[in-house]
Design a protein around this motif. Structure first.
Motif, PDB file in Angstrom:
ATOM      1  N   ASN A  73       0.852  -1.204   0.000  1.00 51.47           N
ATOM      2  CA  ASN A  73       0.000   0.000   0.000  1.00 51.47           C
ATOM      3  C   ASN A  73       0.883   1.248   0.000  1.00 51.47           C
ATOM      4  O   ASN A  73       1.796   1.354   0.833  1.00 51.47           O
ATOM      5  CB  ASN A  73      -0.845   0.090   1.278  1.00 51.47           C
ATOM      6  CG  ASN A  73      -1.831  -1.047   1.412  1.00 51.47           C
ATOM      7  OD1 ASN A  73      -2.943  -0.972   0.932  1.00 51.47           O
ATOM      8  ND2 ASN A  73      -1.392  -2.112   2.062  1.00 51.47           N
ATOM      9  N   PHE A 120      -1.172   1.035  -5.116  1.00 49.12           N
ATOM     10  CA  PHE A 120      -0.154   0.106  -4.626  1.00 49.12           C
ATOM     11  C   PHE A 120       1.087   0.243  -5.520  1.00 49.12           C
ATOM     12  O   PHE A 120       0.987   0.680  -6.663  1.00 49.12           O
ATOM     13  CB  PHE A 120      -0.702  -1.332  -4.686  1.00 49.12           C
ATOM     14  CG  PHE A 120      -2.042  -1.459  -4.004  1.00 49.12           C
ATOM     15  CD1 PHE A 120      -2.130  -1.822  -2.674  1.00 49.12           C
ATOM     16  CD2 PHE A 120      -3.219  -1.148  -4.686  1.00 49.12           C
ATOM     17  CE1 PHE A 120      -3.362  -1.890  -2.018  1.00 49.12           C
ATOM     18  CE2 PHE A 120      -4.457  -1.209  -4.052  1.00 49.12           C
ATOM     19  CZ  PHE A 120      -4.531  -1.580  -2.718  1.00 49.12           C
ATOM     20  N   ALA A 122       0.483  -7.212  -4.206  1.00 45.53           N
ATOM     21  CA  ALA A 122      -0.285  -6.008  -4.545  1.00 45.53           C
ATOM     22  C   ALA A 122      -1.686  -6.363  -5.038  1.00 45.53           C
ATOM     23  O   ALA A 122      -2.668  -5.689  -4.698  1.00 45.53           O
ATOM     24  CB  ALA A 122       0.467  -5.189  -5.589  1.00 45.53           C
TER      25      ALA A 122
END
Ligand code: FAD
Length: 309
Positions: free
Chosen positions: A267, A274, A297
């Motif tokens: 994050n 991401f 991700a």
């Protein structure tokens, strides 16, 4: 001008992006991968890869890139060629603009735009890349067993990698344009204690010579003296440049080098955005962790989307 929306856009088709694509396609997410060049990213610049698991005999970078792309396509990866030139990440719906004027939007974005090694820009460098010119000692050191190699640079990476190279090479000459190293003192002390490393101070490389492989370097000392050094390999370790032109760096809280910080779930500081692979702010830049971060991700993006609904 086309305008389309996806739940997930993956920007970049190197190992991080292709792995994200594989996970997104297998999870049947509404996704799109955008790549501006050839799928595979920096792997395509890699002559031979010996440190990606599952291939006991190693394989060429081209083969690995092709296999990664084919595996994602087996699950119906949706991808397009396109060059994203800017984006607006200030609202929950993220907007991306391509160089042909097309606009795309998404609920989640995975930035996998990678990086490039900083080059010397001297004659012979391009021609001999993969034939003795390397930008990654972690990747290529074992190819230089019992050889004399040079390392260019003076920061932590260059000095640590010079020490790593001494496990394989018979001799390592560290070439630095200043008269002292920039690496931290502890790193320097270890290097100075290593008898296999010698130093050329105040020196720059002005050319790389050789036919089938690197044979010698042309050198220039700060005092104007020209010389040549016979080596069988040269590791150029003078930095990595992030591919970040299209990113809002302030909003993403980019680090000093222009890389994007994330938590371990990938994050960024912006919700629904991401970052994975070499564009992340991190120490180790290898195919294996780029791929792992691409997978992480997508799982994080999926969770974010679930919580949106
Ligand atoms: C010469 C060399 C040898 C290496 N050898 C090894 C090795 O032996 N083993 C190893 O593990 N690692 C090796 N590496 C490192 C490895 O290649 C990288 O860590 C890895 O490729 C990073 O993957 P990535 O997907 O994050 O980024 P990249 O591979 O850099 O891919 C990023 C992709 O994003 C695309 N992109 C960028 N901007 C845009 C945009 N605006 N719009 C659309 N697309 C965009 C690029 O075209 C590129 O395809 C080597 C690297 C180099 C340069």
């Amino acid at each position: 001008m086309a305008a389309t929306h996806h739940s997930l856009i993956i920007l970049g088709g190197g190992p991080a992006g292709l792995t994200a694509g594989l996970y997104a396609a297998r999870a049947r997410m509404d996704h799109l991968l955008i790549e501006k060049g050839a799928e595979g990213g920096q792997v395509l610049l890699t002559d031979w890869i010996d440190n990606y698991p599952g291939f006991p005999d190693g394989l060429s970078g081209f083969d690995l890139a092709e296999k990664m792309a084919a595996q994602a396509k087996r699950f119906d990866l949706h991808s397009m060629f396109g060059n994203v030139i800017s984006m607006d990440l200030s609202a929950p719906i993220k907007q991306l603009e391509l160089d042909n004027g097309d606009q795309l939007s998404c609920d989640t974005l995975i930035i996998c735009t990678g990086a490039s090694p900083r080059m010397l820009g001297v004659p012979g460098e391009k021609e001999l890349t993969g034939k003795g010119v390397s930008y990654c000692a972690t990747c290529d050191a074992p190819f230089y067993r019992n050889m004399h190699v040079a390392v260019v640079g003076g920061g932590n990476t260059a000095v640590q990698e010079a020490a790593h190279l001494t496990k394989f090479a018979s001799k390592v000459t560290l070439i630095h344009r200043r008269d002292e190293l920039r690496a931290t003192k502890v790193v320097q002390e270890k290097a100075f204690a290593n008898e296999k490393i010698d130093y050329l101070w105040d020196t720059t490389v002005t050319g790389i010579e050789g036919n089938e492989g690197v044979e010698s370097l042309r050198l220039l000392n700060r005092d104007g003296t020209k010389s040549s050094l016979a080596v069988e390999g040269i590791f150029v370790l003078i930095g990595v440049i992030p591919n970040n032109d299209m990113l809002p760096l302030d909003m993403l809280n980019a680090d000093q080098g222009g890389f994007i910080p994330t938590n371990c779930e990938t994050n960024t500081v912006i919700e629904g955005v991401f970052a994975a692979g070499d564009i992340r702010s991190k120490k180790v830049r290898q195919v294996i962790n780029a791929a792992g971060e691409g997978a992480t991700a997508v799982l994080a993006a999926e969770e974010y989307l679930t919580n949106l609904n």
